[in-house]
Design a protein around this motif. Sequence first.
Motif, PDB file in Angstrom:
ATOM      1  N   ARG A 173      56.016  41.017  52.002  1.00  0.00           N
ATOM      2  CA  ARG A 173      55.221  39.852  51.614  1.00  0.00           C
ATOM      3  C   ARG A 173      56.096  38.656  51.338  1.00  0.00           C
ATOM      4  O   ARG A 173      57.265  38.765  51.033  1.00  0.00           O
ATOM      5  CB  ARG A 173      54.328  40.173  50.411  1.00  0.00           C
ATOM      6  CG  ARG A 173      55.087  40.743  49.262  1.00  0.00           C
ATOM      7  CD  ARG A 173      54.119  41.298  48.242  1.00  0.00           C
ATOM      8  NE  ARG A 173      54.547  42.595  47.762  1.00  0.00           N
ATOM      9  CZ  ARG A 173      55.590  42.768  46.970  1.00  0.00           C
ATOM     10  NH1 ARG A 173      56.340  41.751  46.602  1.00  0.00           N
ATOM     11  NH2 ARG A 173      55.932  43.963  46.556  1.00  0.00           N
ATOM     12  N   GLN A 206      43.469  34.087  62.802  1.00  0.00           N
ATOM     13  CA  GLN A 206      43.719  34.527  61.438  1.00  0.00           C
ATOM     14  C   GLN A 206      42.621  34.050  60.480  1.00  0.00           C
ATOM     15  O   GLN A 206      42.160  34.802  59.648  1.00  0.00           O
ATOM     16  CB  GLN A 206      45.069  33.969  61.007  1.00  0.00           C
ATOM     17  CG  GLN A 206      45.751  34.838  59.989  1.00  0.00           C
ATOM     18  CD  GLN A 206      47.175  34.359  59.742  1.00  0.00           C
ATOM     19  OE1 GLN A 206      47.429  33.645  58.796  1.00  0.00           O
ATOM     20  NE2 GLN A 206      48.091  34.744  60.572  1.00  0.00           N
ATOM     21  N   GLU A 212      55.175  34.330  50.564  1.00  0.00           N
ATOM     22  CA  GLU A 212      54.141  33.297  50.572  1.00  0.00           C
ATOM     23  C   GLU A 212      54.748  31.910  50.434  1.00  0.00           C
ATOM     24  O   GLU A 212      55.668  31.680  49.667  1.00  0.00           O
ATOM     25  CB  GLU A 212      53.147  33.508  49.409  1.00  0.00           C
ATOM     26  CG  GLU A 212      52.389  34.809  49.455  1.00  0.00           C
ATOM     27  CD  GLU A 212      51.469  34.929  50.663  1.00  0.00           C
ATOM     28  OE1 GLU A 212      51.023  33.892  51.180  1.00  0.00           O
ATOM     29  OE2 GLU A 212      51.224  36.065  51.081  1.00  0.00           O
ATOM     30  N   ASN A 265      55.223  37.064  56.768  1.00  0.00           N
ATOM     31  CA  ASN A 265      54.874  35.700  57.201  1.00  0.00           C
ATOM     32  C   ASN A 265      56.139  34.993  57.659  1.00  0.00           C
ATOM     33  O   ASN A 265      57.189  35.151  57.059  1.00  0.00           O
ATOM     34  CB  ASN A 265      54.277  34.894  56.043  1.00  0.00           C
ATOM     35  CG  ASN A 265      52.872  35.356  55.717  1.00  0.00           C
ATOM     36  OD1 ASN A 265      52.271  36.094  56.477  1.00  0.00           O
ATOM     37  ND2 ASN A 265      52.380  34.926  54.584  1.00  0.00           N
ATOM     38  N   THR A 272      49.910  42.154  62.056  1.00  0.00           N
ATOM     39  CA  THR A 272      49.454  42.603  60.752  1.00  0.00           C
ATOM     40  C   THR A 272      50.635  42.630  59.807  1.00  0.00           C
ATOM     41  O   THR A 272      51.786  42.689  60.223  1.00  0.00           O
ATOM     42  CB  THR A 272      48.808  44.007  60.839  1.00  0.00           C
ATOM     43  OG1 THR A 272      48.302  44.358  59.565  1.00  0.00           O
ATOM     44  CG2 THR A 272      49.799  45.064  61.299  1.00  0.00           C
ATOM     45  N   HIS A 273      50.367  42.518  58.495  1.00  0.00           N
ATOM     46  CA  HIS A 273      51.384  43.017  57.609  1.00  0.00           C
ATOM     47  C   HIS A 273      50.798  44.077  56.691  1.00  0.00           C
ATOM     48  O   HIS A 273      51.257  44.294  55.594  1.00  0.00           O
ATOM     49  CB  HIS A 273      52.202  41.926  56.888  1.00  0.00           C
ATOM     50  CG  HIS A 273      51.436  40.901  56.145  1.00  0.00           C
ATOM     51  ND1 HIS A 273      51.374  39.608  56.576  1.00  0.00           N
ATOM     52  CD2 HIS A 273      50.763  40.957  55.003  1.00  0.00           C
ATOM     53  CE1 HIS A 273      50.666  38.915  55.710  1.00  0.00           C
ATOM     54  NE2 HIS A 273      50.280  39.704  54.741  1.00  0.00           N
ATOM     55  N   ASN A 274      49.802  44.753  57.263  1.00  0.00           N
ATOM     56  CA  ASN A 274      49.197  45.869  56.558  1.00  0.00           C
ATOM     57  C   ASN A 274      49.729  47.172  57.172  1.00  0.00           C
ATOM     58  O   ASN A 274      49.505  47.464  58.343  1.00  0.00           O
ATOM     59  CB  ASN A 274      47.677  45.771  56.711  1.00  0.00           C
ATOM     60  CG  ASN A 274      46.957  46.883  56.006  1.00  0.00           C
ATOM     61  OD1 ASN A 274      47.074  48.043  56.393  1.00  0.00           O
ATOM     62  ND2 ASN A 274      46.225  46.542  54.976  1.00  0.00           N
ATOM     63  N   GLU A 321      46.058  39.127  62.473  1.00  0.00           N
ATOM     64  CA  GLU A 321      45.753  39.566  61.111  1.00  0.00           C
ATOM     65  C   GLU A 321      44.247  39.777  60.916  1.00  0.00           C
ATOM     66  O   GLU A 321      43.625  39.140  60.068  1.00  0.00           O
ATOM     67  CB  GLU A 321      46.236  38.525  60.093  1.00  0.00           C
ATOM     68  CG  GLU A 321      47.715  38.210  60.170  1.00  0.00           C
ATOM     69  CD  GLU A 321      48.585  39.172  59.368  1.00  0.00           C
ATOM     70  OE1 GLU A 321      48.017  40.120  58.753  1.00  0.00           O
ATOM     71  OE2 GLU A 321      49.795  39.011  59.368  1.00  0.00           O
ATOM     72  N   ARG A 371      37.118  45.606  55.221  1.00  0.00           N
ATOM     73  CA  ARG A 371      38.285  46.030  55.978  1.00  0.00           C
ATOM     74  C   ARG A 371      38.001  47.321  56.736  1.00  0.00           C
ATOM     75  O   ARG A 371      38.274  47.443  57.921  1.00  0.00           O
ATOM     76  CB  ARG A 371      39.415  46.266  54.971  1.00  0.00           C
ATOM     77  CG  ARG A 371      40.800  46.283  55.525  1.00  0.00           C
ATOM     78  CD  ARG A 371      41.777  46.427  54.370  1.00  0.00           C
ATOM     79  NE  ARG A 371      42.171  45.127  53.848  1.00  0.00           N
ATOM     80  CZ  ARG A 371      43.371  44.577  54.082  1.00  0.00           C
ATOM     81  NH1 ARG A 371      44.255  45.226  54.793  1.00  0.00           N
ATOM     82  NH2 ARG A 371      43.662  43.406  53.606  1.00  0.00           N
ATOM     83  N   THR A 429      42.247  41.851  59.526  1.00  0.00           N
ATOM     84  CA  THR A 429      41.569  42.291  58.300  1.00  0.00           C
ATOM     85  C   THR A 429      42.053  41.543  57.071  1.00  0.00           C
ATOM     86  O   THR A 429      41.669  41.864  55.956  1.00  0.00           O
ATOM     87  CB  THR A 429      41.779  43.799  58.063  1.00  0.00           C
ATOM     88  OG1 THR A 429      43.182  44.034  57.925  1.00  0.00           O
ATOM     89  CG2 THR A 429      41.228  44.608  59.210  1.00  0.00           C
ATOM     90  N   ILE A 430      42.877  40.510  57.267  1.00  0.00           N
ATOM     91  CA  ILE A 430      43.421  39.803  56.110  1.00  0.00           C
ATOM     92  C   ILE A 430      42.287  39.114  55.346  1.00  0.00           C
ATOM     93  O   ILE A 430      41.342  38.595  55.931  1.00  0.00           O
ATOM     94  CB  ILE A 430      44.506  38.792  56.541  1.00  0.00           C
ATOM     95  CG1 ILE A 430      45.436  38.484  55.391  1.00  0.00           C
ATOM     96  CG2 ILE A 430      43.908  37.524  57.101  1.00  0.00           C
ATOM     97  CD1 ILE A 430      46.685  37.752  55.801  1.00  0.00           C
ATOM     98  N   GLY A 431      42.373  39.179  54.033  1.00  0.00           N
ATOM     99  CA  GLY A 431      41.399  38.494  53.197  1.00  0.00           C
ATOM    100  C   GLY A 431      40.066  39.206  53.048  1.00  0.00           C
ATOM    101  O   GLY A 431      39.150  38.678  52.435  1.00  0.00           O
TER     102      GLY A 431
END
Lengths: 311, 308
Positions: free
Chosen positions: A289, A100, A291, A55, A208-210, A177, A187, A179-181
């Motif tokens: 990650r 998002q 936040e 982020n 993404t951060h996946n 993003e 997903r 698929t976030i959440g």
Amino acid sequence: MSPTGSATTVMGGPGDDQAAILADRLGRRYGDVTAVESFSLAIRPGEFFALLGPNGAGKTTTLHMLTTMVRPTAGTASVFGLDVVRQAHAVRRLLGMVFQDPALDDRLTAKENLEIHAVLYGIGRSERAHVIERALEWAALTEARDRRVRSFSGGMKRRLELARALTHSPRVLFLDEPTIGLDPQGRRNLWEHIAALREGGMTVLMTTHNLPEAEACDRVGIMDAGRLVAVGTPRELVARYGGAGAGGAEVAMPGPGRLDQNAPGQAPRDSEPADLEDVFIALTGKQLRDEQATARDRLVSFAKRGGEHTR
Amino acid sequence: MRAGNQGVLGPFGAKAVGVRSLAGIAPAVVLVMWRREMKRYLRDRSQIFGGFSRTVLWLVILGYGLGASLREIEGYTYGQYILPGVIVLNVLFAALQCAIALVWDREVGLLREVVVSPAPMFSVTLGKLLGGATISLIQGSIPLLFAPLIGVRLSVGGLLGAWGVIFCLGVFMTAVGVIIATRLKTFEGFGSISNGVIQPLYFLSGSIFPLRGVIGGVGFLDIPDQLRDELRRIGVFAIGGGWVVQLPEWLKVLVYANPVSYQLDLLRHALLRFHQLPMTADVLVTVLAPVLAAVVAAALMRRMTAQR
């Protein structure tokens, strides 16, 4: 147009020699804060590209510049040859966007949300009903079409948004993003839908951060502190920065020895094979990650508690 | 998997012909945004319920309660006097609620989707304003249902005139709400808008008290102290007693500066044939204020959603 060969090869067709997305030293400053700096990238038609980063790395700002929502303060960018500032209106007709957080009216039904979209993009009245039915079918929401979006699961909302972003036949799809959440099932389900688009030859730029998602893309760009620090196929990046010897990754931002400073800092993981996460840590010195709550985050969490409907 | 079957660019076969517009306005976009507002309103029963409960509280309870003391104002009962005010109150709530939803819409709702679309923002704003005005018209008509109950006879002309004023007020207040919404960063609840905007505009519009007059009628200038004492002994409290009502100067300035005062005055004229402010000022403010506010609202919406 039809898909030709694997998704990594440049597609045939009129856009053959033209980049789907072209950014040249794109930058954005907010006062003294630099959100994105010197972002240069070319994405081929039919390519499936992921921007990876924590982020605040500038992924969303970059996406918003490419989708004409944010004006760059430096450099230029174009979508299929159309400038995102001077020809913003024309660019908007070419792109599909999934935000998002859901950008739906949750007091309206799935069908009504799609109807609004169809009108906003000037889809002819005679075509509208048919296109909306096909979009609902594609998103596996035919049975839920007259239900209000408020009652939808996160996965259903995201599928609806993905289908909505496709209704006006865009040539590039931007997913922030996606698929976030979502829960693992949602997903996986959404990813199957995205994968289907890829088979169809759609050009996709996602943030993404996946890591597994990034690894499944044709190419990955790693962003850190507003800069694109490396670009390549997942394999190239692992080979180049994962500690397993040199590879052929193209480095987006050559020059100031920045990569080399960080690269030697990591020791090769002894037994386990290196993956994108090692690359990421090697390049940025950070985990994936991070936040912090902004005013907007508070609003979003308020929304999740019932928000507008609790007075 | 089903999703794989339509694997071509533009999987649903749509051909976007582009948004048609006439003189900078795209009727289809205005209409779809208007319909959206109407659907949202009709599905929100709490708003309709609020319109009724507000009317009953003010018109019936306050009308009869306070009306027992303020028996008449220029020949009208207190309930009749505040009828236009209650309509205005319903319009203020309806219009602002509709407009303030924009804050929401911009951050977690549909507006972002509208912003990346090629649709012209002016038409989107116009749809919003007309939606807010239509909701205002419906919510503002609720107190009219109670008119026979409090002895107000509505003529066709009066009703049409009232609707005209309510519509103008609806456009004006929705535009004011849009202007506020474009300025708000975050928004957690409607309470601050209610206390900070609606109540001052409402109370400072001559809605519940006359701007000037004489209470009790000429002749009863005051109740003698001896009579007060005797009345108190049998449990009757002396209220008022007959003096000239004159608002304090500062309050008068606020009332005269409030555009809603003029719109309310014109509405009262349409319904009761009674008004307290110059008629020219009433008509001018009622017609010009919404136009002006709408222009500002459209400009701010454009700025908020433009490439920045």
